[in-house]
Design a protein around this motif. Sequence first.
Motif, PDB file in Angstrom:
ATOM      1  N   GLN A  37       0.828  -1.211   0.000  1.00 54.04           N
ATOM      2  CA  GLN A  37       0.000   0.000   0.000  1.00 54.04           C
ATOM      3  C   GLN A  37       0.862   1.261   0.000  1.00 54.04           C
ATOM      4  O   GLN A  37       0.546   2.230  -0.703  1.00 54.04           O
ATOM      5  N   GLU A  40       2.355   1.460  -3.576  1.00 53.90           N
ATOM      6  CA  GLU A  40       1.355   1.850  -4.574  1.00 53.90           C
ATOM      7  C   GLU A  40       0.907   3.296  -4.416  1.00 53.90           C
ATOM      8  O   GLU A  40       0.421   3.899  -5.366  1.00 53.90           O
ATOM      9  N   SER A  41       1.094   3.864  -3.216  1.00 58.48           N
ATOM     10  CA  SER A  41       0.749   5.272  -3.014  1.00 58.48           C
ATOM     11  C   SER A  41       1.909   6.192  -3.398  1.00 58.48           C
ATOM     12  O   SER A  41       1.840   7.400  -3.199  1.00 58.48           O
ATOM     13  N   GLN A  43       5.206   5.869  -2.323  1.00 53.06           N
ATOM     14  CA  GLN A  43       6.282   5.963  -1.340  1.00 53.06           C
ATOM     15  C   GLN A  43       7.444   5.057  -1.732  1.00 53.06           C
ATOM     16  O   GLN A  43       7.264   4.060  -2.411  1.00 53.06           O
TER      17      GLN A  43
END
Length: 142
Positions: A37, A40-41, A43
Amino acid sequence: MKSDARQLDRSDPHSEELEAEYYVLGGGDVGACVARQLYESGQVVNLIDESNDCPTTPGAQGDPTDLRTLRNAGIPKDSTIVVATRSDKQNLLIGQLVRAHFDVGRVVVLVNDRDRFEVFAAANHEPVCATTALSDALVESV
């Protein structure tokens, strides 16, 4: 125990010559999900876990309780560490290893038993209680 870092795909914008901002240490499915997550954001993240076989998230396969594994990961100064194993004892140990040997900005540690929350906070970690987070999410959903 294996601690070989996977080769990063240099054509991937996430794998530029940047040091990881987030290191997710351990956790099996939970750690892999958190790392994925974050990645995918947008980072920069590295996942270090004994069973790390997630091809979409950069990282290394190794024991996050082993100081050599953590040193080999090259944890840079001011990274945020997320410790997410299934064991509160291991989480506390890993958090203490990171605090003692690396100059990191934050250590966020999963607490599985809410009765141990204060112990983790007293150790200067940012505890996140799995039980409380899950029950809050369930109550919000109903």
